[in-house]
Design an enzyme around this catalytic site. Structure first.
Site, PDB file in Angstrom:
ATOM      1  N   ALA A  61       1.373  -1.258   0.027  1.00  0.00           N
ATOM      2  CA  ALA A  61       0.161  -0.106  -0.010  1.00  0.00           C
ATOM      3  C   ALA A  61       0.711   1.197   0.403  1.00  0.00           C
ATOM      4  O   ALA A  61       0.359   2.484  -0.106  1.00  0.00           O
ATOM      5  CB  ALA A  61      -1.043  -0.318   1.350  1.00  0.00           C
ATOM      6  N   GLY A  64      -5.243   5.028  -2.504  1.00  0.00           N
ATOM      7  CA  GLY A  64      -5.667   6.058  -1.832  1.00  0.00           C
ATOM      8  C   GLY A  64      -5.175   7.155  -2.123  1.00  0.00           C
ATOM      9  O   GLY A  64      -4.642   7.938  -2.682  1.00  0.00           O
ATOM     10  N   ILE A  86      -3.922   9.822  -0.695  1.00  0.00           N
ATOM     11  CA  ILE A  86      -2.907   9.981   0.320  1.00  0.00           C
ATOM     12  C   ILE A  86      -1.021   9.428  -0.740  1.00  0.00           C
ATOM     13  O   ILE A  86      -0.402   9.407  -0.485  1.00  0.00           O
ATOM     14  CB  ILE A  86      -2.464  10.261   1.234  1.00  0.00           C
ATOM     15  N   LYS A  87      -1.518   8.434  -1.166  1.00  0.00           N
ATOM     16  CA  LYS A  87      -0.957   7.169  -2.032  1.00  0.00           C
ATOM     17  C   LYS A  87       0.046   8.572  -3.260  1.00  0.00           C
ATOM     18  O   LYS A  87      -0.326   9.072  -3.354  1.00  0.00           O
ATOM     19  CB  LYS A  87      -1.298   6.325  -2.066  1.00  0.00           C
ATOM     20  N   LEU A  88       1.191   8.035  -3.281  1.00  0.00           N
ATOM     21  CA  LEU A  88       2.195   8.625  -3.887  1.00  0.00           C
ATOM     22  C   LEU A  88       1.336   8.060  -5.353  1.00  0.00           C
ATOM     23  O   LEU A  88       1.654   9.263  -6.009  1.00  0.00           O
ATOM     24  CB  LEU A  88       3.030   7.707  -4.499  1.00  0.00           C
TER      25      LEU A  88
END
Length: 377
Positions: A168, A192, A194-196
């Site tokens: 994740a 999601g 706030i993922k890179l």
């Protein structure tokens, strides 16, 4: 103004144009954009067996269902045991409970914050069906050592454990130069907010073989083959499934952001190299170890500090965002009956802090973070 620990990465105006196109198409559920996103992620990973889902949590449950209910004619394995790490966000472990499987904790390596592979070797039993591990903060687990542990467990107990990698936080991370998701295990990525790489909400599951991929694609949509011609009342569901498919709006966002993510990843890595150097000899601070063969994604930058409350207070005063990110999962009352001694986790849990390392940091921000920490707390 506070330097944030997280920031949403959105490739504008391309993402807006993609969403507008999806809205105008009249097809909002899983369709051609989701399938294009699936193919694009598979091409980027170098693995064609990729299944897009609405979240990594759904992806983990989907993967576990293949262990729990291996095939259409085999019953669920009610005695199956899953070995898990307690140092993660709850989304990693609650799918184990959702599938009705028995969760068993493996200790944490205080040096890496990842699963303690020596403790894992001790805890594999004939009842072990799966291992769910996390590449915490985007720092890969030593997959060579992991494979040796799983091989030894199979030789001793006659059962091959399925390894499910929670990637994740690890988009872009590699081990021995190959992306996570290409090392013979099931790997689950999160996209999601706030993922890179973000879809807003979404994820993919990368499988090591075509048969698991085929079953997963069916199970993610109620067990119905969406590509076969069917008429109302004239199709059969032999292997029931879930509503885990990715929608067209999220896929459009993901496709736009995929085009820009490599530059962001490179900035994370260059920022981490700066922190590696500047924080190497700070009294009361210990950096997190990583295998020589690993190239992390550095979603965040974890450190281990003495006097964590003082450290958190000093960085807040300096306008630097920090977080503990997650509570140790074994402390929750819903899993109280799974409690076991975890001395490695006990020794490090109250020292871990995560500091910013992301693409949004300016050179001045980086200097401020390192200068603040080097001045002490």
């Amino acid at each position: 103004m506070m330097i944030p620990l997280f920031k949403v990465a959105m490739n504008l105006p391309d993402a807006l144009d993609g969403v507008a196109g999806a809205l105008g198409s009249g097809q909002l559920e899983h369709g051609p954009r989701a399938e294009e996103f699936e193919r694009s992620i598979g091409a980027r990973l170098g693995n064609p067996f990729v299944t897009a889902v609405n979240s990594a949590t759904s992806g983990l449950q989907l993967a576990l269902s293949l262990v729990h209910r291996p095939g259409d004619s085999r019953p669920a394995d009610r005695d199956a045991e899953v070995l898990c790490t307690p140092l993660t966000f709850e989304a990693t472990n609650w799918p184990v409970l959702a599938e009705g499987l028995r969760l068993r904790w493996v200790d944490v390596d205080p040096a890496t914050l990842n699963m303690d592979l020596d403790d894992l070797a001790r805890k594999i039993t004939p009842a072990t069906r799966a291992i769910v591990l996390v590449h915490w903060a985007g720092y890969p687990v030593d997959l060579d050592r992991l494979r040796a542990v799983v091989d030894a467990g199979e030789a001793e107990h006659g059962v091959r454990c399925v390894v499910i990698e929670d990637c994740a936080q690890a988009w872009g991370a590699t081990f021995r130069g190959r992306p996570l998701g290409t090392h013979g295990n099931i790997s689950v990525y999160s996209f999601g907010a706030i993922k890179l790489l973000t879809c807003g909400s979404g994820g993919v599951v990368a499988f090591p073989d075509g048969e698991a991929h085929r079953r997963a694609k069916s199970r993610r949509y109620f067990g119905i083959n969406r590509h076969s011609e069917r008429r109302l009342g004239e199709y059969d569901v032999a292997d029931w499934g879930y509503r885990f498919h990715l929608n067209e709006l999220c896929a459009a966002v993901g496709l736009a952001n995929l085009a820009a993510v490599d530059d962001l990843l490179e900035r994370h890595r260059s920022n981490a190299a700066h922190l590696d150097k500047e924080l190497a000899d700070v009294p009361g601070l210990e950096q997190v170890a990583r295998p020589d063969a690993a190239d992390p994604s550095f979603w965040v930058y974890p450190v281990k500090v003495d006097d964590r409350p003082g450290f958190l207070r000093r960085l807040a005063e300096a306008g630097i965002g920090t977080s503990l990110i997650a509570r140790r999962n074994d402390a929750h009352s819903c899993v109280a009956d799974a409690g076991v001694p975890l001395p490695g986790l006990d020794s490090v849990h109250d020292r871990v802090v995560h500091i910013p390392v992301g693409w949004w940091l300016s050179d001045e921000d980086l200097a401020h973070i390192s200068t603040t920490i080097r001045a002490g707390w």
